[in-house]
Design a protein around this motif. Structure first.
Motif, PDB file in Angstrom:
ATOM      1  N   GLU A   5       0.838  -1.197   0.000  1.00  0.00           N
ATOM      2  CA  GLU A   5       0.000   0.000   0.000  1.00  0.00           C
ATOM      3  C   GLU A   5       0.876   1.252   0.000  1.00  0.00           C
ATOM      4  OE1 GLU A   5      -2.105  -2.984   2.867  1.00  0.00           O
ATOM      5  OE2 GLU A   5      -0.062  -2.280   2.468  1.00  0.00           O
ATOM      6  N   SER A   6       0.376   2.299  -0.619  1.00  0.00           N
ATOM      7  CA  SER A   6       1.105   3.571  -0.646  1.00  0.00           C
ATOM      8  C   SER A   6       0.119   4.716  -0.838  1.00  0.00           C
ATOM      9  CB  SER A   6       2.144   3.577  -1.766  1.00  0.00           C
ATOM     10  OG  SER A   6       1.528   3.415  -3.024  1.00  0.00           O
ATOM     11  N   GLY A   7       0.633   5.932  -0.682  1.00  0.00           N
ATOM     12  CA  GLY A   7      -0.186   7.108  -0.940  1.00  0.00           C
ATOM     13  C   GLY A   7      -0.703   7.820   0.282  1.00  0.00           C
ATOM     14  N   GLY A   8      -0.470   7.253   1.453  1.00  0.00           N
ATOM     15  CA  GLY A   8      -0.921   7.915   2.662  1.00  0.00           C
ATOM     16  C   GLY A   8      -0.101   9.160   2.955  1.00  0.00           C
ATOM     17  N   LEU A  17      -6.847  12.469  -0.718  1.00  0.00           N
ATOM     18  CA  LEU A  17      -5.706  11.585  -0.936  1.00  0.00           C
ATOM     19  C   LEU A  17      -6.151  10.446  -1.836  1.00  0.00           C
ATOM     20  CD1 LEU A  17      -4.085  11.130   2.616  1.00  0.00           C
ATOM     21  CD2 LEU A  17      -3.041  12.258   0.647  1.00  0.00           C
ATOM     22  N   ARG A  18      -5.203   9.900  -2.579  1.00  0.00           N
ATOM     23  CA  ARG A  18      -5.467   8.677  -3.335  1.00  0.00           C
ATOM     24  C   ARG A  18      -4.470   7.610  -2.904  1.00  0.00           C
ATOM     25  NH1 ARG A  18      -5.410   6.984  -9.738  1.00  0.00           N
ATOM     26  NH2 ARG A  18      -3.145   7.090  -9.441  1.00  0.00           N
ATOM     27  N   LEU A  19      -5.008   6.536  -2.379  1.00  0.00           N
ATOM     28  CA  LEU A  19      -4.192   5.404  -1.963  1.00  0.00           C
ATOM     29  C   LEU A  19      -4.069   4.412  -3.105  1.00  0.00           C
ATOM     30  CD1 LEU A  19      -5.646   4.724   1.605  1.00  0.00           C
ATOM     31  CD2 LEU A  19      -3.919   6.395   0.894  1.00  0.00           C
ATOM     32  N   SER A  20      -2.931   3.716  -3.134  1.00  0.00           N
ATOM     33  CA  SER A  20      -2.695   2.673  -4.127  1.00  0.00           C
ATOM     34  C   SER A  20      -2.365   1.374  -3.422  1.00  0.00           C
ATOM     35  CB  SER A  20      -1.545   3.052  -5.047  1.00  0.00           C
ATOM     36  OG  SER A  20      -1.822   4.236  -5.767  1.00  0.00           O
ATOM     37  N   CYS A  21      -2.707   0.275  -4.069  1.00  0.00           N
ATOM     38  CA  CYS A  21      -2.420  -1.053  -3.540  1.00  0.00           C
ATOM     39  C   CYS A  21      -1.906  -1.901  -4.688  1.00  0.00           C
ATOM     40  CB  CYS A  21      -3.685  -1.658  -2.943  1.00  0.00           C
ATOM     41  SG  CYS A  21      -3.549  -3.407  -2.527  1.00  0.00           S
ATOM     42  N   GLY A  22      -0.613  -2.200  -4.662  1.00  0.00           N
ATOM     43  CA  GLY A  22      -0.012  -3.057  -5.669  1.00  0.00           C
ATOM     44  C   GLY A  22       0.023  -4.495  -5.185  1.00  0.00           C
ATOM     45  N   VAL A  23      -0.305  -5.417  -6.078  1.00  0.00           N
ATOM     46  CA  VAL A  23      -0.439  -6.818  -5.694  1.00  0.00           C
ATOM     47  C   VAL A  23       0.352  -7.696  -6.650  1.00  0.00           C
ATOM     48  CG1 VAL A  23      -2.051  -8.697  -5.280  1.00  0.00           C
ATOM     49  CG2 VAL A  23      -2.737  -6.346  -4.791  1.00  0.00           C
ATOM     50  N   SER A  24       1.019  -8.708  -6.101  1.00  0.00           N
ATOM     51  CA  SER A  24       1.681  -9.716  -6.913  1.00  0.00           C
ATOM     52  C   SER A  24       1.494 -11.073  -6.262  1.00  0.00           C
ATOM     53  CB  SER A  24       3.177  -9.399  -7.067  1.00  0.00           C
ATOM     54  OG  SER A  24       3.813  -9.372  -5.806  1.00  0.00           O
ATOM     55  N   GLN A  80      -9.742   6.572  -3.781  1.00  0.00           N
ATOM     56  CA  GLN A  80      -9.781   8.025  -3.804  1.00  0.00           C
ATOM     57  C   GLN A  80     -10.604   8.494  -2.620  1.00  0.00           C
ATOM     58  OE1 GLN A  80      -8.313  10.309  -5.970  1.00  0.00           O
ATOM     59  NE2 GLN A  80      -9.084  11.850  -4.534  1.00  0.00           N
ATOM     60  N   MET A  81     -10.013   9.306  -1.772  1.00  0.00           N
ATOM     61  CA  MET A  81     -10.671   9.779  -0.565  1.00  0.00           C
ATOM     62  C   MET A  81     -10.787  11.297  -0.625  1.00  0.00           C
ATOM     63  SD  MET A  81      -8.803   7.346   2.262  1.00  0.00           S
ATOM     64  CE  MET A  81      -7.238   8.198   2.122  1.00  0.00           C
ATOM     65  N   ASN A  82     -12.003  11.785  -0.603  1.00  0.00           N
ATOM     66  CA  ASN A  82     -12.263  13.215  -0.688  1.00  0.00           C
ATOM     67  C   ASN A  82     -12.910  13.729   0.590  1.00  0.00           C
ATOM     68  OD1 ASN A  82     -11.343  13.237  -3.397  1.00  0.00           O
ATOM     69  ND2 ASN A  82     -13.387  12.719  -4.137  1.00  0.00           N
ATOM     70  N   ASN A  83     -12.837  15.027   0.783  1.00  0.00           N
ATOM     71  CA  ASN A  83     -13.435  15.664   1.962  1.00  0.00           C
ATOM     72  C   ASN A  83     -13.065  14.915   3.239  1.00  0.00           C
ATOM     73  OD1 ASN A  83     -14.978  17.458   3.484  1.00  0.00           O
ATOM     74  ND2 ASN A  83     -16.882  16.350   3.113  1.00  0.00           N
ATOM     75  N   LEU A  84     -11.784  14.693   3.399  1.00  0.00           N
ATOM     76  CA  LEU A  84     -11.323  13.899   4.535  1.00  0.00           C
ATOM     77  C   LEU A  84     -11.608  14.589   5.857  1.00  0.00           C
ATOM     78  CD1 LEU A  84      -8.046  12.593   2.945  1.00  0.00           C
ATOM     79  CD2 LEU A  84      -9.823  11.153   3.954  1.00  0.00           C
ATOM     80  N   LYS A  85     -11.878  13.765   6.853  1.00  0.00           N
ATOM     81  CA  LYS A  85     -12.205  14.228   8.200  1.00  0.00           C
ATOM     82  C   LYS A  85     -11.211  13.658   9.197  1.00  0.00           C
ATOM     83  CE  LYS A  85     -17.104  14.125   6.946  1.00  0.00           C
ATOM     84  NZ  LYS A  85     -18.450  13.612   7.299  1.00  0.00           N
ATOM     85  N   PRO A  86     -11.051  14.314  10.337  1.00  0.00           N
ATOM     86  CA  PRO A  86     -10.110  13.772  11.334  1.00  0.00           C
ATOM     87  C   PRO A  86     -10.412  12.327  11.713  1.00  0.00           C
ATOM     88  CG  PRO A  86     -10.678  16.020  11.892  1.00  0.00           C
ATOM     89  CD  PRO A  86     -11.548  15.642  10.723  1.00  0.00           C
ATOM     90  N   GLU A  87     -11.674  11.938  11.703  1.00  0.00           N
ATOM     91  CA  GLU A  87     -12.025  10.565  12.059  1.00  0.00           C
ATOM     92  C   GLU A  87     -11.622   9.545  10.991  1.00  0.00           C
ATOM     93  OE1 GLU A  87     -14.049  13.241  12.034  1.00  0.00           O
ATOM     94  OE2 GLU A  87     -16.078  12.715  11.361  1.00  0.00           O
ATOM     95  N   ASP A  88     -11.144  10.016   9.844  1.00  0.00           N
ATOM     96  CA  ASP A  88     -10.603   9.113   8.834  1.00  0.00           C
ATOM     97  C   ASP A  88      -9.153   8.729   9.125  1.00  0.00           C
ATOM     98  OD1 ASP A  88     -12.349  11.077   6.401  1.00  0.00           O
ATOM     99  OD2 ASP A  88     -12.945   9.102   7.173  1.00  0.00           O
TER     100      ASP A  88
END
Length: 112
Positions: A5-8, A17-24, A80-88
């Motif tokens: 995982e990345s993007g945090g 933010l947009r997080l990514s998850c690469g899998v192999s 894709q995470m929009n309008n992020l809140k502290p509880e996220d």
């Protein structure tokens, strides 16, 4: 199965933010993929999933702000995470539904 995982990061409330998850190690395109998160002192909770047919599902409280997607050619899933809140604020993890392996997670911190 290897999952990365990345993007945090650190973002102000209302940001994105947009997080990514690469899998192999698996046939990515054939698998339903999931995002979970774990906040400090809380249990890991379901965030979203996407089937091999691109059908998404979300936790009810997040569906208006989060969007899950995948790119099978890149063996990568996104959140894709929009309008992020502290509880996220949490460590975000991904996994394939059929497998027990988890990645190391990526930290998302939302400041107020």
């Amino acid at each position: 199965v290897q999952i990365v995982e990345s993007g945090g990061g650190l973002v102000q409330a209302g940001g994105s933010l947009r997080l990514s998850c690469g899998v192999s190690g698996i046939t990515f395109s054939a698998n339903t993929m999931e995002w979970y998160r774990q906040a400090p002192g809380k249990q890991r909770e379901f965030v979203a999933s996407i089937t091999h047919g691109d059908i998404p599902a979300y936790a009810d409280s997040l569906k208006d702000r989060f969007t899950i997607s995948r790119d099978n050619t890149k063996k990568t899933m996104y959140l894709q995470m929009n309008n992020l809140k502290p509880e996220d604020t949490a460590v975000y993890y991904c996994k394939a539904l059929r497998y027990k392996d988890w990645g190391q997670g990526t930290q998302v911190t939302v400041s107020s």
